[in-house]
Design a protein around this motif. Structure first.
Motif, PDB file in Angstrom:
ATOM      1  N   LEU A 149      -0.136 -23.226  17.392  1.00 45.52           N
ATOM      2  CA  LEU A 149       0.730 -22.509  18.339  1.00 45.52           C
ATOM      3  C   LEU A 149       2.054 -22.107  17.698  1.00 45.52           C
ATOM      4  O   LEU A 149       2.551 -20.999  17.924  1.00 45.52           O
ATOM      5  CB  LEU A 149       0.972 -23.380  19.573  1.00 45.52           C
ATOM      6  CG  LEU A 149      -0.205 -23.523  20.538  1.00 45.52           C
ATOM      7  CD1 LEU A 149       0.111 -24.522  21.643  1.00 45.52           C
ATOM      8  CD2 LEU A 149      -0.560 -22.165  21.131  1.00 45.52           C
ATOM      9  N   VAL A 150       2.629 -23.012  16.887  1.00 40.72           N
ATOM     10  CA  VAL A 150       3.886 -22.673  16.210  1.00 40.72           C
ATOM     11  C   VAL A 150       3.665 -21.507  15.251  1.00 40.72           C
ATOM     12  O   VAL A 150       4.475 -20.566  15.180  1.00 40.72           O
ATOM     13  CB  VAL A 150       4.446 -23.917  15.476  1.00 40.72           C
ATOM     14  CG1 VAL A 150       5.582 -23.534  14.538  1.00 40.72           C
ATOM     15  CG2 VAL A 150       4.924 -24.950  16.476  1.00 40.72           C
ATOM     16  N   ASP A 151       2.567 -21.550  14.483  1.00 42.31           N
ATOM     17  CA  ASP A 151       2.277 -20.461  13.545  1.00 42.31           C
ATOM     18  C   ASP A 151       2.041 -19.134  14.280  1.00 42.31           C
ATOM     19  O   ASP A 151       2.489 -18.072  13.835  1.00 42.31           O
ATOM     20  CB  ASP A 151       1.057 -20.835  12.697  1.00 42.31           C
ATOM     21  CG  ASP A 151       0.902 -19.940  11.481  1.00 42.31           C
ATOM     22  OD1 ASP A 151       1.838 -19.177  11.175  1.00 42.31           O
ATOM     23  OD2 ASP A 151      -0.156 -20.005  10.830  1.00 42.31           O
ATOM     24  N   ARG A 152       1.369 -19.204  15.398  1.00 44.74           N
ATOM     25  CA  ARG A 152       1.104 -17.961  16.155  1.00 44.74           C
ATOM     26  C   ARG A 152       2.385 -17.401  16.762  1.00 44.74           C
ATOM     27  O   ARG A 152       2.592 -16.192  16.779  1.00 44.74           O
ATOM     28  CB  ARG A 152       0.080 -18.245  17.245  1.00 44.74           C
ATOM     29  CG  ARG A 152      -0.297 -17.000  18.006  1.00 44.74           C
ATOM     30  CD  ARG A 152      -1.385 -17.261  18.987  1.00 44.74           C
ATOM     31  NE  ARG A 152      -1.650 -16.037  19.763  1.00 44.74           N
ATOM     32  CZ  ARG A 152      -2.472 -15.993  20.755  1.00 44.74           C
ATOM     33  NH1 ARG A 152      -3.151 -17.050  21.120  1.00 44.74           N
ATOM     34  NH2 ARG A 152      -2.656 -14.860  21.412  1.00 44.74           N
ATOM     35  N   LEU A 153       3.274 -18.294  17.259  1.00 43.38           N
ATOM     36  CA  LEU A 153       4.531 -17.815  17.847  1.00 43.38           C
ATOM     37  C   LEU A 153       5.473 -17.246  16.791  1.00 43.38           C
ATOM     38  O   LEU A 153       6.172 -16.270  17.039  1.00 43.38           O
ATOM     39  CB  LEU A 153       5.225 -18.956  18.600  1.00 43.38           C
ATOM     40  CG  LEU A 153       4.570 -19.406  19.905  1.00 43.38           C
ATOM     41  CD1 LEU A 153       5.279 -20.620  20.465  1.00 43.38           C
ATOM     42  CD2 LEU A 153       4.576 -18.268  20.913  1.00 43.38           C
ATOM     43  N   LEU A 154       5.498 -17.849  15.606  1.00 42.38           N
ATOM     44  CA  LEU A 154       6.431 -17.394  14.571  1.00 42.38           C
ATOM     45  C   LEU A 154       5.910 -16.164  13.818  1.00 42.38           C
ATOM     46  O   LEU A 154       6.676 -15.244  13.519  1.00 42.38           O
ATOM     47  CB  LEU A 154       6.720 -18.523  13.586  1.00 42.38           C
ATOM     48  CG  LEU A 154       7.517 -19.714  14.122  1.00 42.38           C
ATOM     49  CD1 LEU A 154       7.700 -20.768  13.045  1.00 42.38           C
ATOM     50  CD2 LEU A 154       8.873 -19.258  14.641  1.00 42.38           C
ATOM     51  N   GLY A 190       2.665 -14.520  14.481  1.00 44.70           N
ATOM     52  CA  GLY A 190       1.721 -13.684  15.181  1.00 44.70           C
ATOM     53  C   GLY A 190       0.257 -13.960  14.882  1.00 44.70           C
ATOM     54  O   GLY A 190      -0.613 -13.265  15.375  1.00 44.70           O
ATOM     55  N   CYS A 249      -6.492 -20.530  19.830  1.00 47.09           N
ATOM     56  CA  CYS A 249      -5.267 -19.853  19.389  1.00 47.09           C
ATOM     57  C   CYS A 249      -5.532 -18.574  18.599  1.00 47.09           C
ATOM     58  O   CYS A 249      -4.674 -18.156  17.813  1.00 47.09           O
ATOM     59  CB  CYS A 249      -4.425 -20.806  18.551  1.00 47.09           C
ATOM     60  SG  CYS A 249      -3.874 -22.243  19.446  1.00 47.09           S
ATOM     61  N   PRO A 308      -5.476 -14.747  17.826  1.00 46.72           N
ATOM     62  CA  PRO A 308      -4.573 -13.721  18.354  1.00 46.72           C
ATOM     63  C   PRO A 308      -5.257 -12.736  19.297  1.00 46.72           C
ATOM     64  O   PRO A 308      -4.673 -12.324  20.285  1.00 46.72           O
ATOM     65  CB  PRO A 308      -4.051 -12.999  17.110  1.00 46.72           C
ATOM     66  CG  PRO A 308      -4.672 -13.649  15.932  1.00 46.72           C
ATOM     67  CD  PRO A 308      -5.578 -14.729  16.386  1.00 46.72           C
TER      68      PRO A 308
END
Length: 195
Positions: free
Chosen positions: A93-98, A100, A144, A146
């Motif tokens: 989740l952190v990688d996806r939020l930072l 994409g 998770c 995209p």
């Protein structure tokens, strides 16, 4: 007269004390120590009562109980699975939020999680570390991604594509966990044989 001089020790003659002076000089067991002052100087004047405060120093604050020895806490098989899934999902989740998507941060986080799982799992539950890592990796890919796929077939295809694209991270983390678990198993076996 001669006999009395011979039996008395040399020096001045001592007079026997009077009963009043004997009581004033030495208090008896039944008389309190302050009776000597009362008889000699009259009644004692009343004073304010003394207040005694007792402080207990140093004050000890409650502290957390100390663990015995410096050994890290050990995870059970179920605990290893739960920690693997939660930590991998958090990194994803952190990688996806930072950034994409799931990229290098997700792979490095997965390596760190596999290392910690293999080091902290109990000796009786050693196989749980290499097994729970890939399951958590696949769960993070499904939840998770995209671009979410539609239908069961779409989820299976996106999972297969994600595993194919990130196979290097998956094999590296799982291989690291297998190496650490194998080394711990062999070390424990040697310790048992030496005993």
């Amino acid at each position: 007269m001669e006999q009395s001089i011979r039996t008395q020790p040399p020096g001045p003659r001592r007079r026997p004390p009077t009963p009043a002076a004997a009581e004033a000089a030495v208090p008896g067991p039944a008389t309190p120590p302050d009776s000597r002052l009362r008889t000699a100087s009259g009644p004692r004047p009343r004073t304010a009562p003394r207040i005694r405060l007792r402080l207990r120093l140093p004050l000890r604050l409650p502290t957390a109980p100390r663990r015995r020895g410096g050994r890290p806490t050990r995870l059970t098989a179920v605990g290893t699975g739960v920690v693997a899934v939660l930590a991998t999902l958090a990194v994803a989740l952190v990688d996806r939020l930072l950034f994409g998507g799931l990229g290098v941060l997700f792979g490095l986080g997965y390596l760190a999680i596999c290392f910690q799982l293999a080091v902290r799992v109990r000796l009786s539950d050693l196989p749980a570390a290499p097994i729970s890592g890939p399951i958590a990796f696949a769960a993070a890919l499904v939840l998770c991604q995209p671009d979410p796929a539609h239908g069961i077939t779409g989820h299976v295809v996106s999972l297969a594509a994600g595993l194919a694209l990130r196979a290097g991270w998956l094999f590296a983390g799982t291989g690291l966990a297998v190496l650490i678990v194998g080394a711990r198993f062999l070390a424990q076996r040697r310790i048992r044989r030496s005993r």
